[in-house]
Design a protein around this motif. Structure first.
Motif, PDB file in Angstrom:
ATOM      1  N   HIS A 101       0.852  -1.186   0.000  1.00 54.00           N
ATOM      2  CA  HIS A 101       0.000   0.000   0.000  1.00 54.00           C
ATOM      3  C   HIS A 101       0.890   1.238   0.000  1.00 54.00           C
ATOM      4  O   HIS A 101       2.010   1.211   0.491  1.00 54.00           O
ATOM      5  CB  HIS A 101      -0.967  -0.002   1.189  1.00 54.00           C
ATOM      6  CG  HIS A 101      -0.298  -0.096   2.508  1.00 54.00           C
ATOM      7  ND1 HIS A 101       0.247  -1.267   2.987  1.00 54.00           N
ATOM      8  CD2 HIS A 101      -0.045   0.841   3.450  1.00 54.00           C
ATOM      9  CE1 HIS A 101       0.795  -1.051   4.167  1.00 54.00           C
ATOM     10  NE2 HIS A 101       0.640   0.221   4.476  1.00 54.00           N
ATOM     11  N   TRP A 102       0.367   2.261  -0.603  1.00 54.92           N
ATOM     12  CA  TRP A 102       1.130   3.484  -0.823  1.00 54.92           C
ATOM     13  C   TRP A 102       0.278   4.680  -0.444  1.00 54.92           C
ATOM     14  O   TRP A 102      -0.942   4.596  -0.379  1.00 54.92           O
ATOM     15  CB  TRP A 102       1.512   3.603  -2.302  1.00 54.92           C
ATOM     16  CG  TRP A 102       2.329   2.466  -2.833  1.00 54.92           C
ATOM     17  CD1 TRP A 102       3.686   2.361  -2.810  1.00 54.92           C
ATOM     18  CD2 TRP A 102       1.870   1.272  -3.486  1.00 54.92           C
ATOM     19  NE1 TRP A 102       4.097   1.183  -3.409  1.00 54.92           N
ATOM     20  CE2 TRP A 102       2.993   0.501  -3.823  1.00 54.92           C
ATOM     21  CE3 TRP A 102       0.607   0.789  -3.812  1.00 54.92           C
ATOM     22  CZ2 TRP A 102       2.902  -0.716  -4.485  1.00 54.92           C
ATOM     23  CZ3 TRP A 102       0.509  -0.433  -4.454  1.00 54.92           C
ATOM     24  CH2 TRP A 102       1.646  -1.176  -4.792  1.00 54.92           C
ATOM     25  N   ILE A 103       0.935   5.811  -0.296  1.00 57.49           N
ATOM     26  CA  ILE A 103       0.246   7.074  -0.078  1.00 57.49           C
ATOM     27  C   ILE A 103       0.111   7.755  -1.433  1.00 57.49           C
ATOM     28  O   ILE A 103       1.104   7.953  -2.137  1.00 57.49           O
ATOM     29  CB  ILE A 103       1.037   7.966   0.898  1.00 57.49           C
ATOM     30  CG1 ILE A 103       1.153   7.273   2.250  1.00 57.49           C
ATOM     31  CG2 ILE A 103       0.385   9.337   1.025  1.00 57.49           C
ATOM     32  CD1 ILE A 103       2.128   7.960   3.197  1.00 57.49           C
ATOM     33  N   GLY A 104      -1.109   8.113  -1.800  1.00 54.10           N
ATOM     34  CA  GLY A 104      -1.350   8.727  -3.094  1.00 54.10           C
ATOM     35  C   GLY A 104      -0.645  10.065  -3.237  1.00 54.10           C
ATOM     36  O   GLY A 104      -0.663  10.887  -2.319  1.00 54.10           O
ATOM     37  N   ALA A 105      -0.013  10.274  -4.395  1.00 53.52           N
ATOM     38  CA  ALA A 105       0.643  11.547  -4.695  1.00 53.52           C
ATOM     39  C   ALA A 105      -0.084  12.282  -5.817  1.00 53.52           C
ATOM     40  O   ALA A 105      -0.084  13.510  -5.846  1.00 53.52           O
ATOM     41  CB  ALA A 105       2.102  11.314  -5.089  1.00 53.52           C
ATOM     42  N   ALA A 106      -0.700  11.538  -6.736  1.00 49.33           N
ATOM     43  CA  ALA A 106      -1.424  12.167  -7.845  1.00 49.33           C
ATOM     44  C   ALA A 106      -2.298  11.136  -8.541  1.00 49.33           C
ATOM     45  O   ALA A 106      -1.979   9.950  -8.543  1.00 49.33           O
ATOM     46  CB  ALA A 106      -0.456  12.779  -8.858  1.00 49.33           C
ATOM     47  N   LEU A 107      -3.365  11.613  -9.105  1.00 47.81           N
ATOM     48  CA  LEU A 107      -4.230  10.799  -9.960  1.00 47.81           C
ATOM     49  C   LEU A 107      -4.609  11.649 -11.156  1.00 47.81           C
ATOM     50  O   LEU A 107      -4.967  12.815 -11.000  1.00 47.81           O
ATOM     51  CB  LEU A 107      -5.498  10.355  -9.215  1.00 47.81           C
ATOM     52  CG  LEU A 107      -6.525   9.605 -10.075  1.00 47.81           C
ATOM     53  CD1 LEU A 107      -6.010   8.242 -10.480  1.00 47.81           C
ATOM     54  CD2 LEU A 107      -7.844   9.473  -9.338  1.00 47.81           C
ATOM     55  N   HIS A 108      -4.495  11.052 -12.326  1.00 42.26           N
ATOM     56  CA  HIS A 108      -4.899  11.722 -13.558  1.00 42.26           C
ATOM     57  C   HIS A 108      -5.810  10.790 -14.334  1.00 42.26           C
ATOM     58  O   HIS A 108      -5.537   9.593 -14.445  1.00 42.26           O
ATOM     59  CB  HIS A 108      -3.680  12.096 -14.408  1.00 42.26           C
ATOM     60  CG  HIS A 108      -2.837  13.140 -13.762  1.00 42.26           C
ATOM     61  ND1 HIS A 108      -3.120  14.473 -13.848  1.00 42.26           N
ATOM     62  CD2 HIS A 108      -1.743  13.040 -12.990  1.00 42.26           C
ATOM     63  CE1 HIS A 108      -2.227  15.155 -13.160  1.00 42.26           C
ATOM     64  NE2 HIS A 108      -1.375  14.309 -12.631  1.00 42.26           N
ATOM     65  N   ARG A 109      -6.902  11.347 -14.811  1.00 38.99           N
ATOM     66  CA  ARG A 109      -7.811  10.598 -15.684  1.00 38.99           C
ATOM     67  C   ARG A 109      -7.690  11.186 -17.075  1.00 38.99           C
ATOM     68  O   ARG A 109      -7.611  12.408 -17.233  1.00 38.99           O
ATOM     69  CB  ARG A 109      -9.244  10.712 -15.173  1.00 38.99           C
ATOM     70  CG  ARG A 109      -9.464  10.014 -13.852  1.00 38.99           C
ATOM     71  CD  ARG A 109     -10.934   9.955 -13.486  1.00 38.99           C
ATOM     72  NE  ARG A 109     -11.526  11.237 -13.204  1.00 38.99           N
ATOM     73  CZ  ARG A 109     -11.696  11.748 -11.987  1.00 38.99           C
ATOM     74  NH1 ARG A 109     -11.279  11.082 -10.931  1.00 38.99           N
ATOM     75  NH2 ARG A 109     -12.272  12.915 -11.827  1.00 38.99           N
ATOM     76  N   SER A 110      -7.701  10.328 -18.075  1.00 32.98           N
ATOM     77  CA  SER A 110      -7.621  10.792 -19.459  1.00 32.98           C
ATOM     78  C   SER A 110      -9.005  11.182 -19.949  1.00 32.98           C
ATOM     79  O   SER A 110      -9.994  11.012 -19.228  1.00 32.98           O
ATOM     80  CB  SER A 110      -7.017   9.711 -20.345  1.00 32.98           C
ATOM     81  OG  SER A 110      -5.676   9.513 -19.976  1.00 32.98           O
TER      82      SER A 110
END
Length: 189
Positions: free
Chosen positions: A87-96
């Motif tokens: 598991h990770w800590i979110g840094a960014a999310l991008h949707r196309s």
């Protein structure tokens, strides 16, 4: 989060495919789940040396993750043993552009942050190389601050024409995305 169950090279992957076909819709409306990609690796396909069942998840909140891990995850533990869950800590999310398209392929890239380098600039470098567009459906960048690694999970509507040798590649057999539209996008700090 992601867990990966590595299976023998001669394992009949039709068993995993049936499991996903029969049970995959169970997470189609899971509370707190942004997205689950039912991902598999097949020995000899896209450079994989192993067969594996390796779903990954983008969670909207910890309560959804907890209800999954402490509830239905028991069927994974019963059938395959209890795998470690990354598991990770979110840094960014991008949707196309077209997130209504169905992803069929995924890539994972894990990069160790250079020692003695502040984490912010190293994460920014990964964010500068996102695959938004060109067949990418969505992409999440996250950090493991225990190992100081950055991971980039990309879902694709078709396999990219060029596969980077540093990527781990997956076929995606089903996607549940009940709350993808509610996940914050862009840089998360």
């Amino acid at each position: 989060m992601q867990y990966e169950i590595v299976l023998p090279a001669d394992y009949d992957m039709a068993i995993v495919e049936r499991r996903i076909a029969e049970r995959g819709t169970a997470t189609d409306d899971w509370p707190g789940l942004g997205l689950k990609a039912y991902a598999v690796r097949r020995a000899g396909r896209h450079g994989s040396a192993v067969n594996a069942y390796a779903p990954f998840y983008f969670w909207r909140d910890p309560a959804g993750l907890n209800s999954f891990l402490y509830g239905p995850f028991r069927s994974i533990a019963t059938d395959f043993g209890r795998p470690p869950v990354r598991h990770w800590i979110g840094a960014a999310l991008h949707r196309s552009g077209d997130v209504t398209a169905t992803p069929v392929f995924a890539t994972r890239e894990v990069r160790a942050l250079p020692p003695h380098t502040p984490p912010g600039p190293a994460v920014e470098e990964v964010l500068g190389a996102l695959h938004v567009g060109a067949g990418a459906h969505c992409e999440a960048v996250a950090v493991d601050p225990h190992r100081w690694e950055v991971v980039r999970h990309t879902l694709w509507t078709e396999p990219p024409s060029r596969l980077d040798p540093s990527w781990t590649c997956f076929d995606v057999l089903h996607v549940s995305a009940p709350h993808l539209a509610e996940l914050p996008t862009g840089r998360l700090w």
